[in-house]
Design a protein around this motif. Structure first.
Motif, mmCIF file in Angstrom:
data_model
loop_
_atom_site.group_PDB
_atom_site.id
_atom_site.type_symbol
_atom_site.label_atom_id
_atom_site.label_comp_id
_atom_site.label_asym_id
_atom_site.label_seq_id
_atom_site.Cartn_x
_atom_site.Cartn_y
_atom_site.Cartn_z
ATOM 1 N N LYS A 84 49.488 35.754 40.754
ATOM 2 C CA LYS A 84 48.335 35.169 41.543
ATOM 3 C C LYS A 84 48.230 34.157 42.294
ATOM 4 C CE LYS A 84 44.528 35.357 37.972
ATOM 5 N NZ LYS A 84 44.867 33.448 38.195
ATOM 6 N N THR A 85 49.245 33.306 41.246
ATOM 7 C CA THR A 85 48.754 32.226 41.795
ATOM 8 C C THR A 85 48.970 31.803 43.244
ATOM 9 O OG1 THR A 85 49.315 30.765 39.484
ATOM 10 C CG2 THR A 85 49.492 29.183 41.954
ATOM 11 N N ILE A 86 49.660 32.401 43.628
ATOM 12 C CA ILE A 86 50.207 31.996 45.521
ATOM 13 C C ILE A 86 49.545 32.920 46.159
ATOM 14 C CG2 ILE A 86 51.871 34.268 45.873
ATOM 15 C CD1 ILE A 86 53.652 31.540 47.130
ATOM 16 N N ARG A 87 49.155 33.968 45.176
ATOM 17 C CA ARG A 87 47.956 34.956 46.671
ATOM 18 C C ARG A 87 46.270 34.333 46.651
ATOM 19 N NH1 ARG A 87 50.317 39.712 44.362
ATOM 20 N NH2 ARG A 87 52.107 40.719 45.760
ATOM 21 N N SER A 130 43.724 25.078 41.692
ATOM 22 C CA SER A 130 42.974 25.010 41.011
ATOM 23 C C SER A 130 42.732 26.099 39.592
ATOM 24 C CB SER A 130 41.325 24.483 41.335
ATOM 25 O OG SER A 130 41.091 25.893 42.736
ATOM 26 N N GLY A 131 41.458 25.752 38.444
ATOM 27 C CA GLY A 131 42.151 26.681 37.607
ATOM 28 C C GLY A 131 40.903 26.277 36.462
ATOM 29 N N ARG A 132 40.311 27.551 35.609
ATOM 30 C CA ARG A 132 39.857 27.847 34.643
ATOM 31 C C ARG A 132 40.006 27.515 32.891
ATOM 32 N NH1 ARG A 132 35.030 28.541 37.320
ATOM 33 N NH2 ARG A 132 35.458 28.792 38.912
ATOM 34 N N VAL A 133 39.194 26.847 32.583
ATOM 35 C CA VAL A 133 39.548 26.340 31.025
ATOM 36 C C VAL A 133 37.972 27.946 30.096
ATOM 37 C CG1 VAL A 133 40.055 24.916 29.208
ATOM 38 C CG2 VAL A 133 40.476 24.338 31.619
ATOM 39 N N ASP A 134 38.668 28.266 29.411
ATOM 40 C CA ASP A 134 37.470 28.657 28.580
ATOM 41 C C ASP A 134 37.592 28.062 27.488
ATOM 42 O OD1 ASP A 134 40.157 29.167 26.586
ATOM 43 O OD2 ASP A 134 39.958 30.870 27.312
ATOM 44 N N GLU A 135 36.303 28.558 27.188
ATOM 45 C CA GLU A 135 35.476 27.083 26.042
ATOM 46 C C GLU A 135 36.473 27.967 24.746
ATOM 47 O OE1 GLU A 135 31.761 29.343 24.646
ATOM 48 O OE2 GLU A 135 30.684 29.092 27.076
ATOM 49 N N PHE A 136 37.461 28.367 24.213
ATOM 50 C CA PHE A 136 38.410 28.346 23.117
ATOM 51 C C PHE A 136 39.161 27.230 23.620
ATOM 52 C CE2 PHE A 136 42.229 29.254 21.580
ATOM 53 C CZ PHE A 136 41.929 29.662 20.110
ATOM 54 N N LEU A 137 39.704 27.305 24.722
ATOM 55 C CA LEU A 137 41.053 26.287 25.302
ATOM 56 C C LEU A 137 40.156 25.039 25.193
ATOM 57 C CD1 LEU A 137 44.318 26.093 25.159
ATOM 58 C CD2 LEU A 137 43.197 26.922 28.156
ATOM 59 N N GLN A 138 39.030 25.100 25.767
ATOM 60 C CA GLN A 138 38.724 23.645 25.809
ATOM 61 C C GLN A 138 37.999 23.283 24.632
ATOM 62 O OE1 GLN A 138 34.723 24.799 27.937
ATOM 63 N NE2 GLN A 138 35.218 23.078 29.301
ATOM 64 N N GLU A 139 37.748 23.705 23.678
ATOM 65 C CA GLU A 139 37.636 23.627 22.075
ATOM 66 C C GLU A 139 38.618 22.787 21.845
ATOM 67 O OE1 GLU A 139 36.843 24.975 17.643
ATOM 68 O OE2 GLU A 139 36.028 25.759 19.652
#
Length: 555
Positions: A189-192, A301-310
């Motif tokens: 997923k990342t390399i694509r 680059s990446g995303r962080v969902d609300e749960f992980l942010q908390e």
């Protein structure tokens, strides 16, 4: 076509990794298929990690990226491998201009018509792309071009990795098999995504929009008219490489402020915005003369969902407060630590790591050392590291390494603590703690009323000898069964030895031979029962001396 190339590529990859595979087999069985396992020292692991590094570099772009991803996964490799693979730089000589020109013209048309000027000498080269300086629409721009022919090579290599993975998983334990399986999916997923420049442009613009009100953060704007899936054109923003300390000093830049600015920027990305640039190595960060920090390359680059942010916020607060139990609870909630893990052992690891991170000055904390020493335990304990958290951990350690280059006294945890306090997170944590403490007081008051009568009744029953104790033993792993078999085998073996001896002395040779054979069979069964690796084990004893040795080895 990809499948045909994959067969040839598979043999190339297999030949490259064969020495490492044979070494690993000999570690498990001294004579490949039988014999005792070998004792593998840290020095041997370092040598093999360096051999793995050479193999990855030899196999080219896809495997260089794979090595970079492996360096973020301490749950999949021993710490010695992580240390070596962390040195892997995505610095590859650029492809010839004529080949890159074909990619540009396929996307944008004639170079001469699309750009007013175009410098055909690449200013940087990487495994998946290369960057050129040019001029378009009256402004200086940087043009990122996907490496020619990289798509077929990546797809071929991904096919080879999918074919190879079941063979690798066969030789590792369940925890490592889970990690490697997830890692392969994550890598594909990342390399694509990194090869998709339209996605990178979208992420870049989103992150840039989150810092429009901060004049000290510069992120280049995308030039949409000159961009496509394989070509990304951005405004060119110059600056001094962030780790070029001498030039920064010559320009009069306050390095301490720059270090704090970089840290706060990444904390905002991760804990507030939910989207972040995940590759903050020195080549992707620059500093202008007024101290403005410039960010380049948003392919990773990446995303962080609300749960992980908390949970990340809670983690930083717990580390700052040195609340070991809270840290363990957070790791369990994030799915990193098994709920069945030995909390006492893990508490010892974290406690010693934090003590060591504080150093001689009790206020000097080093988050890189904390995470580094926790990472050392991840390979030894059955932990699982979620892919999104692996990237966040990598960002934290790389950012602190850059900041320590700028300021040797930089305190990551202090900056993070101030950042969270300014935004009210620590006050919220204190308020929640006080509310919880109030509830505990109310529970204690109720218990103070309820316990005396119950205690009086229990003592009365004890006085009348009317107390019964029922105990149950959980033995899901069959430990008691194995112990019982060992006792029985031992008793029968002893009886067999005695019987064989008596029969031999009595000149009953046939009977003595039969008894001797039966006794030898029992000896083999007894020996095999002690060779079983499952069940009866002691938890690893983690001591300060052990972690000190690990730390000295890393340094």
């Amino acid at each position: 076509m990809v499948a045909v190339k994959a067969y040839y590529r598979f043999f190339v990859v297999a030949r490259q990794f064969l020495p490492l595979v044979l070494s690993y087999l000999r570690d498990r069985y001294r004579f490949f298929f039988f014999g005792r396992s070998r004792n593998v020292t840290a020095e041997m692991r370092v040598e093999r990690a360096e051999a793995l590094l050479d193999s990855l570099l030899t196999l080219g772009p896809t495997f260089i990226k794979l090595g970079q991803l492996l360096s973020t996964r301490p749950d999949a490799l021993p710490p010695e491998y992580i240390d070596v693979l962390t040195q892997l730089q995505d610095d590859v000589p650029p492809a010839p201009w004529e080949e890159a020109r074909t990619v540009v013209e396929d996307e944008l048309g004639s170079v001469e018509e699309s750009f007013e000027e175009f410098d055909t000498e690449a200013i940087s080269g990487a495994s998946l792309g290369q960057v050129y300086r040019a001029r378009a629409d009256g402004q200086d721009v940087a043009v990122k071009v996907r490496r020619p022919g990289i798509e077929d090579l990546v797809e071929t290599d991904l096919t080879v990795i999918r074919w190879t993975l079941p063979l690798v998983i066969y030789f590792v334990d369940d925890a490592r098999a889970f990690s490697l399986g997830n890692l392969a999916d994550e890598f594909s997923k990342t390399i694509r995504e990194e090869m998709d420049y339209e996605r990178e442009a979208s992420m870049l613009e989103e992150i840039r929009g989150n810092f429009t009100d901060d004049p000290k953060i510069a992120i280049p704007a995308v030039v949409d008219s000159h961009s496509g899936p394989r070509v990304l054109t951005m405004e060119y923003i110059g600056g001094t490489k962030i780790t070029d300390v001498d030039e920064l000093d010559e320009r009069g830049v306050d390095r301490e402020q720059v270090a704090e600015r970089v840290t706060r920027t990444y904390l905002k990305m991760i804990t507030q915005d939910g989207v972040y640039q995940a590759d903050p190595h020195p080549g992707n960060l620059a500093v202008k003369g007024d101290g403005t920090v410039v960010f380049y390359d948003f392919g990773m680059s990446g995303r962080v969902d609300e749960f992980l942010q908390e949970k990340i916020i809670d983690f930083y607060i717990a580390v700052a407060s040195r609340d070991i139990d809270e840290i363990l609870d957070i790791l369990i909630e994030m799915g990193t630590l098994s709920p069945d893990a030995d909390r006492a052992t893990m508490s010892a690891v974290l406690d010693v790591a934090i003590q060591d991170a504080r150093g001689e000055d009790i206020e000097t904390w080093r988050v890189q050392q904390i995470i580094g020493q926790v990472e050392d335990t991840i390979y030894e304990f059955p932990l699982r590291l979620p892919s999104n958290l692996a990237l966040v951990m990598r960002v934290a350690t790389v950012v602190e390494g850059v900041c320590l280059t700028l300021d040797s006294d930089f305190d990551f945890i202090a900056v993070a603590s101030h950042f969270l306090t300014e935004r009210g997170y620590r006050e919220e944590s204190i308020q929640a703690y006080l509310e919880g403490a109030g509830e505990d007081v109310r529970e204690a008051a109720r218990a103070a009323v309820d316990i005396p009568p119950k205690l009086d009744r229990s003592l009365d029953r004890l006085e009348r000898d009317n107390v019964y104790v029922r105990a149950g033993i959980e033995d899901d792993d069959g430990v008691l069964d194995r112990l019982a078999r060992r006792v029985v085998y031992g008793a029968l073996t002893a009886a067999g030895i005695v019987s064989t001896t008596v029969l031999y002395v009595a000149a009953e040779m046939l009977a003595a031979g039969v008894a001797g054979v039966a006794t030898m069979a029992l000896v083999v069964l007894l020996w095999r029962s002690f060779r079983e690796r499952r069940g009866i084990r002691t938890a690893p004893k983690v001591t300060e001396r052990y972690l000190d040795q690990r730390r000295r080895h890393r340094e």
